[in-house]
Design a protein around this motif. Structure first.
Motif, PDB file in Angstrom:
ATOM      1  N   ARG A 285      11.001 -30.801 -25.293  1.00  0.00           N
ATOM      2  CA  ARG A 285      11.786 -30.033 -24.321  1.00  0.00           C
ATOM      3  C   ARG A 285      12.940 -30.863 -23.755  1.00  0.00           C
ATOM      4  N   LEU A 286      12.731 -32.161 -23.667  1.00  0.00           N
ATOM      5  CA  LEU A 286      13.763 -33.039 -23.092  1.00  0.00           C
ATOM      6  C   LEU A 286      14.877 -33.374 -24.083  1.00  0.00           C
TER       7      LEU A 286
ATOM      8  N   ALA B 281      15.219 -33.800 -16.829  1.00  0.00           N
ATOM      9  CA  ALA B 281      13.994 -33.066 -16.513  1.00  0.00           C
ATOM     10  C   ALA B 281      14.317 -31.672 -15.989  1.00  0.00           C
ATOM     11  N   ALA B 282      15.268 -31.602 -15.065  1.00  0.00           N
ATOM     12  CA  ALA B 282      15.628 -30.314 -14.480  1.00  0.00           C
ATOM     13  C   ALA B 282      16.157 -29.345 -15.533  1.00  0.00           C
ATOM     14  N   ARG B 283      17.019 -29.830 -16.415  1.00  0.00           N
ATOM     15  CA  ARG B 283      17.576 -28.972 -17.459  1.00  0.00           C
ATOM     16  C   ARG B 283      16.507 -28.502 -18.439  1.00  0.00           C
ATOM     17  N   ALA B 284      15.416 -29.260 -18.550  1.00  0.00           N
ATOM     18  CA  ALA B 284      14.324 -28.877 -19.447  1.00  0.00           C
ATOM     19  C   ALA B 284      13.288 -27.995 -18.745  1.00  0.00           C
TER      20      ALA B 284
ATOM     21  N   ALA C 238      16.452 -23.090 -15.498  1.00  0.00           N
ATOM     22  CA  ALA C 238      15.815 -23.422 -16.770  1.00  0.00           C
ATOM     23  C   ALA C 238      14.312 -23.219 -16.800  1.00  0.00           C
ATOM     24  N   LYS C 239      13.647 -23.250 -15.639  1.00  0.00           N
ATOM     25  CA  LYS C 239      12.189 -23.239 -15.658  1.00  0.00           C
ATOM     26  C   LYS C 239      11.650 -21.907 -16.204  1.00  0.00           C
ATOM     27  N   PRO C 240      10.532 -21.983 -16.939  1.00  0.00           N
ATOM     28  CA  PRO C 240       9.927 -20.770 -17.509  1.00  0.00           C
ATOM     29  C   PRO C 240       9.567 -19.773 -16.410  1.00  0.00           C
ATOM     30  N   ARG C 241       9.807 -18.510 -16.676  1.00  0.00           N
ATOM     31  CA  ARG C 241       9.494 -17.453 -15.676  1.00  0.00           C
ATOM     32  C   ARG C 241       8.191 -16.762 -16.035  1.00  0.00           C
TER      33      ARG C 241
END
Length: 274
Positions: free
Chosen positions: A86-87, A215-218, A271-274
């Motif tokens: 993911r990164l 991390a945030a973008r992933a 970016a975080k999964p919903r």
């Protein structure tokens, strides 16, 4: 006359170093949302460093296989590799070529609180840091992003270049002063403390800031980096004074991480999964 000639030689070498520094100053990465824009001195080629790192990494893996400490926990290996996957695509924000690097992630069984990334993307996590700190996926991503940032910024190549420059500077100092032996060693130590350690703290700060952005973008919570250093602070009894360490003091580091985690928080929410 002799002193004058030594002075001329020293000035010539010093001017050559200044000229060399101007010629090889470079910006290895784009600024990103965290705004990394420091120029770096590079005297070695990227290819040289990557080839050296690959040989070193292979040697470490070979030793771990012989000791039966390489990738002994299949679930933990899968976990860190999923996080890495993911990164890695996010590294393109800082370097267009980076997502195509030959990234490798391995796990070494050890009680050490350690993880690292060699030039070119060769990553190792130690079981101790995951188990002793009871790391969440967000916290693993924070550490991995930090280590990947060192590779993206080519801090290893920069450190090697600084060391080379220091050696040339010492030669100039010896020509001018005639200092040799233990006295010259003491001079080398003084130069190391004065020049190398502050740059190392700079490297850590850059890696912290780039790491929270990766991390945030992933889709990983950037504030997890703050959690890690709060845990480390409790384990380390407050840590060493900042001026004596290659790493920023815990309180300084936590304050800076909070600031930059806040800056990249919108990237995380997007970016975080919903």
């Amino acid at each position: 006359m002799m002193k004058f000639m030594k002075l001329v030689k020293t000035l010539f070498i010093s001017l050559s170093l200044i000229s060399l520094s101007a010629c090889v100053g470079t910006q290895t990465t784009k600024q990103g949302a965290v705004g990394i824009e420091r120029q770096q001195l590079m005297m070695f080629s990227e290819q040289e460093m990557n080839q050296g790192a690959e040989r070193a990494y292979d040697a470490i893996l070979k030793e771990a296989r012989q000791k039966k400490t390489l990738n002994t926990d299949a679930k933990m290996v899968e976990r860190i590799r999923i996080i890495a996957n993911r990164l890695i695509p996010q590294t393109g924000v800082f370097r267009k070529d980076a997502p195509r690097w030959d990234w490798v992630v391995n796990l070494i069984k050890s009680d050490q609180l350690n993880a690292w990334c060699m030039p070119g993307g060769k990553i190792a996590f130690y079981t101790g840091i995951i188990q002793k700190l009871k790391l969440t996926d967000d916290e693993i991503a924070a550490i991995m992003g930090h280590e990947m940032a060192h590779a993206l910024r080519e801090h290893g190549r920069e450190r090697a270049s600084q060391a080379q420059l220091t050696q040339v500077g010492l030669a100039a100092l010896q020509v001018f002063t005639g200092i040799q032996g233990p006295a010259l060693d003491a001079t080398a130590l003084a130069l190391n403390v004065t020049l190398t350690l502050p740059n190392s703290r700079t490297h850590e700060t850059e890696a912290d800031r780039m790491g929270v952005e990766l991390a945030a973008r992933a889709g990983f919570n950037p504030y997890a980096a703050v959690n890690i250093w709060q845990k480390m602070s409790k384990m380390g009894n407050g840590g060493a004074p900042e001026i004596l360490s290659t790493h920023p003091a815990h309180d300084t580091r936590i304050k800076d991480l909070k600031k930059y985690a806040r800056r990249v928080e919108p990237l995380y929410f997007a970016a975080k999964p919903r």
